[in-house]
Design a protein around this motif. Structure first.
Motif, PDB file in Angstrom:
ATOM      1  N   PRO A 102       0.827  -1.209   0.000  1.00 13.30           N
ATOM      2  CA  PRO A 102       0.000   0.000   0.000  1.00 13.30           C
ATOM      3  C   PRO A 102       0.859   1.255   0.000  1.00 13.30           C
ATOM      4  CG  PRO A 102       0.021  -0.994   2.177  1.00 13.30           C
ATOM      5  CD  PRO A 102       0.728  -1.948   1.272  1.00 13.30           C
ATOM      6  N   LEU A 103       0.269   2.355  -0.410  1.00 13.72           N
ATOM      7  CA  LEU A 103       0.990   3.622  -0.509  1.00 13.72           C
ATOM      8  C   LEU A 103       1.752   3.962   0.763  1.00 13.72           C
ATOM      9  CD1 LEU A 103      -1.785   5.855  -2.136  1.00 13.72           C
ATOM     10  CD2 LEU A 103       0.236   4.954  -3.295  1.00 13.72           C
ATOM     11  N   TRP A 104       1.084   3.816   1.900  1.00 17.64           N
ATOM     12  CA  TRP A 104       1.665   4.303   3.146  1.00 17.64           C
ATOM     13  C   TRP A 104       2.921   3.540   3.561  1.00 17.64           C
ATOM     14  CZ3 TRP A 104       1.941   0.853   7.198  1.00 17.64           C
ATOM     15  CH2 TRP A 104       1.066  -0.248   7.174  1.00 17.64           C
ATOM     16  N   ALA A 105       3.084   2.308   3.053  1.00 19.46           N
ATOM     17  CA  ALA A 105       4.275   1.531   3.395  1.00 19.46           C
ATOM     18  C   ALA A 105       5.517   2.054   2.685  1.00 19.46           C
ATOM     19  CB  ALA A 105       4.056   0.069   3.050  1.00 19.46           C
ATOM     20  N   LEU A 106       5.341   2.845   1.652  1.00 18.50           N
ATOM     21  CA  LEU A 106       6.461   3.262   0.811  1.00 18.50           C
ATOM     22  C   LEU A 106       7.049   4.615   1.168  1.00 18.50           C
ATOM     23  CD1 LEU A 106       5.086   2.093  -2.653  1.00 18.50           C
ATOM     24  CD2 LEU A 106       6.986   1.085  -1.374  1.00 18.50           C
ATOM     25  N   VAL A 107       6.327   5.418   1.933  1.00 15.28           N
ATOM     26  CA  VAL A 107       6.797   6.778   2.200  1.00 15.28           C
ATOM     27  C   VAL A 107       6.759   7.093   3.684  1.00 15.28           C
ATOM     28  CG1 VAL A 107       6.231   7.753  -0.056  1.00 15.28           C
ATOM     29  CG2 VAL A 107       4.455   7.615   1.704  1.00 15.28           C
ATOM     30  N   THR A 108       7.623   8.014   4.057  1.00 17.53           N
ATOM     31  CA  THR A 108       7.640   8.536   5.417  1.00 17.53           C
ATOM     32  C   THR A 108       8.010  10.009   5.326  1.00 17.53           C
ATOM     33  OG1 THR A 108       8.486   8.168   7.653  1.00 17.53           O
ATOM     34  CG2 THR A 108      10.062   7.916   5.842  1.00 17.53           C
ATOM     35  N   VAL A 109       8.266  10.629   6.465  1.00 15.98           N
ATOM     36  CA  VAL A 109       8.559  12.060   6.501  1.00 15.98           C
ATOM     37  C   VAL A 109       9.873  12.296   7.217  1.00 15.98           C
ATOM     38  CG1 VAL A 109       7.771  14.324   7.305  1.00 15.98           C
ATOM     39  CG2 VAL A 109       6.106  12.630   6.514  1.00 15.98           C
ATOM     40  N   GLU A 110      10.758  13.061   6.577  1.00 14.36           N
ATOM     41  CA  GLU A 110      12.012  13.492   7.196  1.00 14.36           C
ATOM     42  C   GLU A 110      12.206  14.966   6.891  1.00 14.36           C
ATOM     43  OE1 GLU A 110      15.217  11.105   5.832  1.00 14.36           O
ATOM     44  OE2 GLU A 110      14.461   9.237   6.744  1.00 14.36           O
ATOM     45  N   ASN A 111      12.438  15.753   7.931  1.00 13.13           N
ATOM     46  CA  ASN A 111      12.641  17.188   7.757  1.00 13.13           C
ATOM     47  C   ASN A 111      11.504  17.828   6.964  1.00 13.13           C
ATOM     48  OD1 ASN A 111      15.184  17.059   9.095  1.00 13.13           O
ATOM     49  ND2 ASN A 111      16.130  16.351   7.171  1.00 13.13           N
ATOM     50  N   GLN A 112      10.287  17.373   7.304  1.00 16.12           N
ATOM     51  CA  GLN A 112       9.065  17.908   6.699  1.00 16.12           C
ATOM     52  C   GLN A 112       8.977  17.659   5.190  1.00 16.12           C
ATOM     53  OE1 GLN A 112       6.685  19.135   8.882  1.00 16.12           O
ATOM     54  NE2 GLN A 112       8.223  18.294  10.250  1.00 16.12           N
ATOM     55  N   GLN A 113       9.661  16.619   4.726  1.00 16.92           N
ATOM     56  CA  GLN A 113       9.607  16.250   3.321  1.00 16.92           C
ATOM     57  C   GLN A 113       9.193  14.782   3.201  1.00 16.92           C
ATOM     58  OE1 GLN A 113      10.127  18.407   0.711  1.00 16.92           O
ATOM     59  NE2 GLN A 113      10.358  20.010   2.254  1.00 16.92           N
ATOM     60  N   LEU A 114       8.420  14.476   2.150  1.00 18.29           N
ATOM     61  CA  LEU A 114       8.101  13.082   1.864  1.00 18.29           C
ATOM     62  C   LEU A 114       9.329  12.399   1.304  1.00 18.29           C
ATOM     63  CD1 LEU A 114       4.609  13.325   0.095  1.00 18.29           C
ATOM     64  CD2 LEU A 114       5.102  12.915   2.501  1.00 18.29           C
ATOM     65  N   VAL A 115       9.682  11.239   1.871  1.00 22.24           N
ATOM     66  CA  VAL A 115      10.863  10.503   1.423  1.00 22.24           C
ATOM     67  C   VAL A 115      10.551   9.009   1.408  1.00 22.24           C
ATOM     68  CG1 VAL A 115      12.493  12.228   2.305  1.00 22.24           C
ATOM     69  CG2 VAL A 115      11.768  10.324   3.773  1.00 22.24           C
ATOM     70  N   PRO A 116      11.352   8.203   0.705  1.00 23.98           N
ATOM     71  CA  PRO A 116      11.144   6.751   0.698  1.00 23.98           C
ATOM     72  C   PRO A 116      11.284   6.157   2.097  1.00 23.98           C
ATOM     73  CG  PRO A 116      12.582   7.409  -1.100  1.00 23.98           C
ATOM     74  CD  PRO A 116      12.416   8.617  -0.230  1.00 23.98           C
ATOM     75  N   SER A 117      10.452   5.178   2.401  1.00 24.64           N
ATOM     76  CA  SER A 117      10.508   4.487   3.687  1.00 24.64           C
ATOM     77  C   SER A 117      11.613   3.441   3.683  1.00 24.64           C
ATOM     78  CB  SER A 117       9.174   3.800   3.955  1.00 24.64           C
ATOM     79  OG  SER A 117       8.983   2.737   3.022  1.00 24.64           O
ATOM     80  N   ALA A 118      11.881   2.878   4.855  1.00 26.98           N
ATOM     81  CA  ALA A 118      12.835   1.776   4.954  1.00 26.98           C
ATOM     82  C   ALA A 118      12.372   0.594   4.124  1.00 26.98           C
ATOM     83  CB  ALA A 118      13.010   1.374   6.419  1.00 26.98           C
ATOM     84  N   TYR A 119      11.073   0.371   4.095  1.00 26.42           N
ATOM     85  CA  TYR A 119      10.500  -0.713   3.279  1.00 26.42           C
ATOM     86  C   TYR A 119      10.863  -0.509   1.811  1.00 26.42           C
ATOM     87  CZ  TYR A 119       6.796  -3.572   1.128  1.00 26.42           C
ATOM     88  OH  TYR A 119       6.098  -4.495   0.374  1.00 26.42           O
ATOM     89  N   ALA A 120      10.621   0.698   1.297  1.00 30.43           N
ATOM     90  CA  ALA A 120      10.892   0.973  -0.111  1.00 30.43           C
ATOM     91  C   ALA A 120      12.371   0.797  -0.429  1.00 30.43           C
ATOM     92  CB  ALA A 120      10.438   2.392  -0.453  1.00 30.43           C
ATOM     93  N   LYS A 121      13.230   1.282   0.463  1.00 32.33           N
ATOM     94  CA  LYS A 121      14.673   1.162   0.234  1.00 32.33           C
ATOM     95  C   LYS A 121      15.107  -0.301   0.222  1.00 32.33           C
ATOM     96  CE  LYS A 121      15.728   5.635   2.363  1.00 32.33           C
ATOM     97  NZ  LYS A 121      16.350   6.313   3.530  1.00 32.33           N
ATOM     98  N   ALA A 122      14.544  -1.107   1.135  1.00 30.91           N
ATOM     99  CA  ALA A 122      14.918  -2.518   1.198  1.00 30.91           C
ATOM    100  C   ALA A 122      14.464  -3.260  -0.054  1.00 30.91           C
ATOM    101  CB  ALA A 122      14.304  -3.165   2.438  1.00 30.91           C
ATOM    102  N   ALA A 123      13.279  -2.945  -0.551  1.00 33.91           N
ATOM    103  CA  ALA A 123      12.775  -3.606  -1.758  1.00 33.91           C
ATOM    104  C   ALA A 123      13.650  -3.282  -2.961  1.00 33.91           C
ATOM    105  CB  ALA A 123      11.325  -3.196  -2.011  1.00 33.91           C
TER     106      ALA A 123
END
Length: 416
Positions: free
Chosen positions: A313-334
């Motif tokens: 799902p969308l939410w598994a792929l993104v997170t927030v760092e320094n008020q910016q949308l960035v790839p999540s750990a899940y996305a990076k691992a994939a």
């Protein structure tokens, strides 16, 4: 000249993509910046289908899901691939429904004589006992002929209903009943013929059974084989088919019986973090080849099992760092494991100004108490992160025009 134009539009399914006003409404709502400037520069088109844009159950933001009308709308909006979630009827015929037992919320079955065949009849809400209204009607309760007499409706039910008519309501206010007076249900084979005529790719999802397997039901392997067989019978090129399943065993089974179709098989899942390697985990992994259902494999292990595409799902792929949308750990691992990614499902769970719902939970009000998506136009911002920063190869959407617009502007998997 009019005759020539008519002939062209009928013979070329790619010649009449119409995005409608929504992408441009979202564009206008975006904050000023380079992304908005780039998208604004291409808003006059022309627009073509894109396989980056996937019609999730068709176009169910406004049309009853998995109906002919929903599929035609999605194709008109430039979806380059269309989804039929596949389950089966009592006589083992494959049909397009999101689950085996959703007829009570996605069709008018409770208002027909077929209601008597439902697994669980309609029961009104009882506020004194605190019990909601309920029913359970499965495709496996009825024959194909009976299934095709039903009308599709917006997927919804009113838990407070005292009557069937009230129960069949409950559509969220951000969807619409305007196009839901009649939805034509389809068999899987009919969807194949329709998508082929539209020049679109196919992404069927093999659904899990919701009733006990017995002699009256298909086994999961019979079901998985039957799905592939219908593409073979229709003469469809395996390169145009992207079969999906949440069950890893289905993916591995397709690798054995249909390796040509399994090359683009999509493993669906909804975990939110990659599994980490450890000595204990490495020992456990030895069971994967024989009992993959017993463990949650790491991304590298999935790749080792021959999985090529993963779809969270969308939410598994993104997170927030320094008020910016960035790839999540899940996305990076994939991506580190060499897996391609497809995301689901854009514009599925409500307006962003109201929180966005389940699909945006990791970035909307869940981190540092901040509302990271501030305007409806941030749908396009999210698409940009998914495409550029994560490198997803496709996005499921309940309103494919939005994804088609972005894909055309960025020249992603365009079909001319």
């Amino acid at each position: 000249m009019l005759a020539a134009c008519s002939q062209t539009s009928q013979s070329d399914p790619n010649s009449h993509v119409q995005l409608g006003p929504r992408p441009f409404y979202l564009l206008a709502a975006m904050p000023e910046g380079g992304l908005k400037d780039k998208l604004s520069a291409c808003q006059n088109g022309p627009f073509y289908p894109s396989r980056f844009s996937i019609g999730h159950r068709g176009a169910p933001l406004q049309f009853p899901e998995h109906t002919q009308q929903s599929y035609l709308a999605a194709a008109k909006m430039g979806a380059g691939a269309l989804e039929c979630d596949v389950t089966f009827t009592k006589d083992h015929q494959l049909v397009c429904r999101h689950s085996q037992c959703d007829l009570h919320t996605t069709t008018n079955i409770l208002a027909t004589s077929l209601a008597s065949k439902c697994s669980v009849p309609f029961t009104p809400a009882d506020p004194n006992q605190g019990t909601p209204a309920s029913a359970k009607c499965c495709t496996s309760d009825i024959s194909l002929a009976e299934f095709l007499t039903l009308d599709g409706k917006m997927d919804a039910a009113n838990p407070h209903a005292k009557t069937v008519a009230e129960y069949l309501g409950g559509t969220p206010p951000w969807r619409t009943e305007l196009y839901a007076s009649h939805g034509t249900l389809m068999t899987h084979a009919q969807s194949i013929a329709l998508f082929k005529s539209l020049g679109r790719h196919f992404t069927p999802e093999l659904k899990a059974p919701e009733v006990s397997e017995d002699k009256s039901h298909l086994s999961q392997q019979q079901f998985a084989k039957a799905l592939i067989d219908e593409y073979r019978s229709a003469g469809i090129d395996p390169a145009e088919v992207w079969p999906q399943s949440f069950n890893l065993k289905d993916i591995l089974y397709w690798q054995k019986i249909a390796p040509d179709f399994a090359k683009q098989a999509i493993y669906l899942e909804d975990r939110d973090e990659p599994q980490h390697n450890s000595l204990e985990r490495q020992v456990e992994a030895l069971t994967l080849l024989h009992h993959p259902e017993q463990l949650t494999p790491t991304m590298a292990e999935l790749a080792g099992l021959g999985v090529k595409i993963i779809a969270p799902p969308l939410w598994a792929l993104v997170t927030v760092e320094n008020q910016q949308l960035v790839p999540s750990a899940y996305a990076k691992a994939a991506r580190a494991a060499g897996l391609d990614i497809i995301a689901w499902s854009l514009e599925r769970s409500g307006p962003l100004r109201q929180g966005g719902g389940w699909y945006y939970q990791s970035i909307n009000g869940q981190l540092e108490g901040q509302n990271q998506l501030r305007t409806e136009g941030d749908v396009l911002t999210l698409l940009d992160v998914l495409a550029k920063d994560i490198g997803v190869i496709g996005v499921f959407s309940d309103w494919p025009a939005t994804t088609s617009f972005y894909a055309n502007c960025m020249q992603l998997s365009i079909v001319k």
